[in-house]
Design an enzyme around this catalytic site. Structure first.
Site, PDB file in Angstrom:
ATOM      1  N   ASP A  83       0.838  -1.205   0.000  1.00 37.49           N
ATOM      2  CA  ASP A  83       0.000   0.000   0.000  1.00 37.49           C
ATOM      3  C   ASP A  83       0.867   1.247   0.000  1.00 37.49           C
ATOM      4  O   ASP A  83       2.083   1.167   0.173  1.00 37.49           O
ATOM      5  CB  ASP A  83      -0.947   0.002   1.213  1.00 37.49           C
ATOM      6  N   LYS A  84       0.192   2.360  -0.198  1.00 36.87           N
ATOM      7  CA  LYS A  84       0.840   3.679  -0.178  1.00 36.87           C
ATOM      8  C   LYS A  84       0.089   4.583   0.783  1.00 36.87           C
ATOM      9  O   LYS A  84      -1.127   4.473   0.914  1.00 36.87           O
ATOM     10  CB  LYS A  84       0.773   4.317  -1.572  1.00 36.87           C
ATOM     11  N   HIS A  85       0.811   5.458   1.458  1.00 35.11           N
ATOM     12  CA  HIS A  85       0.154   6.550   2.189  1.00 35.11           C
ATOM     13  C   HIS A  85       0.724   7.865   1.690  1.00 35.11           C
ATOM     14  O   HIS A  85       1.938   8.001   1.560  1.00 35.11           O
ATOM     15  CB  HIS A  85       0.388   6.441   3.700  1.00 35.11           C
ATOM     16  N   SER A  86      -0.161   8.808   1.416  1.00 32.88           N
ATOM     17  CA  SER A  86       0.295  10.146   1.046  1.00 32.88           C
ATOM     18  C   SER A  86      -0.108  11.107   2.149  1.00 32.88           C
ATOM     19  O   SER A  86      -1.208  10.987   2.711  1.00 32.88           O
ATOM     20  CB  SER A  86      -0.349  10.567  -0.268  1.00 32.88           C
ATOM     21  N   THR A 123      -9.061  10.814  -0.980  1.00 34.71           N
ATOM     22  CA  THR A 123      -9.303   9.769  -1.981  1.00 34.71           C
ATOM     23  C   THR A 123     -10.728   9.220  -1.883  1.00 34.71           C
ATOM     24  O   THR A 123     -11.389   8.956  -2.891  1.00 34.71           O
ATOM     25  CB  THR A 123      -8.265   8.647  -1.785  1.00 34.71           C
ATOM     26  N   ARG A 171      -6.763  15.291  19.552  1.00 36.11           N
ATOM     27  CA  ARG A 171      -5.646  16.117  19.054  1.00 36.11           C
ATOM     28  C   ARG A 171      -6.151  17.250  18.175  1.00 36.11           C
ATOM     29  O   ARG A 171      -5.657  18.376  18.234  1.00 36.11           O
ATOM     30  CB  ARG A 171      -4.672  15.244  18.246  1.00 36.11           C
ATOM     31  N   SER A 186      -0.082   7.607  14.373  1.00 36.26           N
ATOM     32  CA  SER A 186      -1.439   7.664  13.841  1.00 36.26           C
ATOM     33  C   SER A 186      -1.503   7.104  12.416  1.00 36.26           C
ATOM     34  O   SER A 186      -2.352   6.264  12.083  1.00 36.26           O
ATOM     35  CB  SER A 186      -1.907   9.126  13.870  1.00 36.26           C
ATOM     36  N   LYS A 190      -2.859   2.740  11.380  1.00 32.95           N
ATOM     37  CA  LYS A 190      -3.925   2.398  10.429  1.00 32.95           C
ATOM     38  C   LYS A 190      -3.376   1.594   9.255  1.00 32.95           C
ATOM     39  O   LYS A 190      -3.986   0.629   8.813  1.00 32.95           O
ATOM     40  CB  LYS A 190      -4.595   3.688   9.931  1.00 32.95           C
ATOM     41  N   LYS A 191      -2.223   1.994   8.752  1.00 31.74           N
ATOM     42  CA  LYS A 191      -1.671   1.286   7.587  1.00 31.74           C
ATOM     43  C   LYS A 191      -1.221  -0.113   7.976  1.00 31.74           C
ATOM     44  O   LYS A 191      -1.440  -1.079   7.234  1.00 31.74           O
ATOM     45  CB  LYS A 191      -0.507   2.087   6.986  1.00 31.74           C
TER      46      LYS A 191
END
Ligand code: URA
Length: 445
Positions: A83-86, A123, A171, A186, A190-191
């Site tokens: 996967d990717k996180h941006s 997204t 937060r 954080s 999740k990832k």
């Protein structure tokens, strides 16, 4: 016995927390035995005192373990789960193409994505612009889509890292979002709950980025990669440019259209392609699907030119309830705005010669929010049809009749407001700026 205020006091005074203190604090968040005030105080103590690597890794794992962790082993996928996180930006439509590209190259991408807030797009909102597409499918349909299409892009479920949901909400209202240890835990909680073999991080820097300053973005990228690798997920990060919108469109339906044009080859913007192919190549390397960057880039471009990436996208959309013919007839399915009109340099009241030297990307994102395509508050409803297309790029020469942008608005006053915002966001000078590379740095462990 665990006493939350003792852990808060220890952190407030600059001491390291033990693994047990962190784990018990996170359990308390999930089980509601730690109050909102205590979460706020701990967040502020971490904000000022920071955390060492071990503390960040323990916090990440404790938050990941607060809920369900996806397990793909029983499904016999036959390829790596990636996967990717941006960190997000304006016109960052990469996920819509990246997931299908990697799927076409033999990877499996169970992408859990978020909604947009403020100037950055989300997204999930883009997929909500596709009629019928289920962004909250049940587990069986989600897993079936990952298995058959190789990619499923859906929304966060309450079962994934629930401690983060409560921690983040506190937060958000206590000015403690901007803490590298807290952001690291954080994002990764999740990832990592997706059960990944490899993760690529797209950490953006520039006027439209969450971390606008280069040094901060670099620090976040280093923190994310070192913690993720230390807990056993192969991870790398690219530091990429967000000093102008990444794509020539910003909005929801308009970005889906742009992603379709990219996948089918109708139009492929150079800057967007640079970032997309670089991230995809990294994912293939992380997943062992290529041995060298050159080979990975070859596979990525073949997935595009052969139409296989477009087929994966189409299959994901139809399996998750969207139209079967979205790629063939996007205009029939995607909402169209009522007032669609270009804005020229002359109309914008800008200098009618010279070059675009800078774009206040945050302001462009806020123009989309003003049109109704983004949120000021988490509860805001969206108008999926509105947005911007044909956005001018930094370095473009200008004449009186050059189109700066085409504005897709709900009505004339919305169009005028967006036109004023875009006009103000553009800086012009007589000298053409040098072309820049979109990828600033690659960070590995
Ligand atoms: N995105 C997240 O998911 N968490 C943060 O803390 C910041 C950005």
């Amino acid at each position: 016995m665990f006493i939350a205020q003792e852990a808060i006091r220890a952190k407030r005074d600059g001491n390291s927390l033990t693994d047990q203190q962190i784990q018990q604090f996170v359990s308390g968040i999930t089980e509601q035995s730690v109050s909102e005030g205590q979460i706020a105080a701990m967040a502020m103590a971490i904000y000022f005192q920071g955390m060492e690597e071990r503390e960040k890794a323990t916090l990440t794992l404790a938050m990941r373990d607060s809920g369900e962790i996806l397990n793909w082993q029983s499904m016999d996928l036959g390829g790596p789960v990636l996967d990717k996180h941006s960190t997000g930006g304006v016109g960052d439509v990469v996920s819509l193409m990246l997931g299908p590209i990697v799927a076409a190259c033999g990877g499996y991408v169970p992408m859990i994505s978020g909604r947009g807030l403020g100037h950055t797009g989300g997204t999930l909102d883009k997929f909500d612009a596709i009629p019928g597409y289920q962004t909250a499918p049940d587990n069986t349909l989600f897993r079936h889509t990952v298995k058959t299409a190789g990619v499923a892009i859906i929304g966060q479920t309450g079962q994934l890292a629930p401690a983060d949901q409560r921690f983040y909400a506190t937060r958000d209202i206590t000015a403690t979002v901007e803490s590298i240890p807290l952001i690291t835990a954080s994002i990764l909680a999740k990832k990592l709950a997706e059960g990944l073999d490899g993760l690529i991080l797209d950490v953006k820097t520039g006027s439209g980025a969450f971390m606008a300053q280069y040094a901060q973005a670099l620090e976040l990228a280093q923190s994310l990669t070192s913690v993720a690798n230390s807990v056993g997920v192969r991870t790398a990060a690219l530091l990429t440019d967000m000093n102008e919108p990444l794509a020539s469109a910003a909005g929801n339906a308009v970005e889906v259209q742009l992603a379709i044009d990219y996948l089918t080859g109708a139009h492929r913007g150079e800057r967007l392609h640079q970032v997309t192919e670089a991230l995809a190549a990294e994912m293939l390397l992380l997943g062992g699907l290529a041995d060298s960057r050159q080979q990975a880039l070859g596979l990525v471009n073949k997935a595009l030119s052969s139409g296989q990436a477009a087929e994966r996208f189409a299959l994901m959309v139809s399996t998750l309830g969207g139209p079967d013919d979205l790629l063939e007839k996007p205009q029939q399915h995607l909402a169209q705005a009522k007032r669609v009109k270009p804005l020229t340099v002359k109309e914008a009241g800008l200098a009618t010669s010279g070059f675009v030297t800078a774009i206040d990307t945050r302001a462009i994102g806020m123009a989309v929010v003003a049109l109704g395509g983004g949120r000021r508050m988490a509860t805001d409803a969206l108008n999926y049809a509105v947005g911007l297309t044909d956005l001018i790029e930094v370095g473009s020469p200008l004449h009186a009749d050059t189109c700066l942008v085409t504005i897709h608005a709900d009505n004339e006053s919305g169009w005028q407001q967006a036109a004023a915002m875009v006009s103000k966001a553009i800086t012009i000078s007589e000298e053409q700026p040098a072309a820049k590379d979109m990828i600033y740095q690659r960070i590995t462990e």
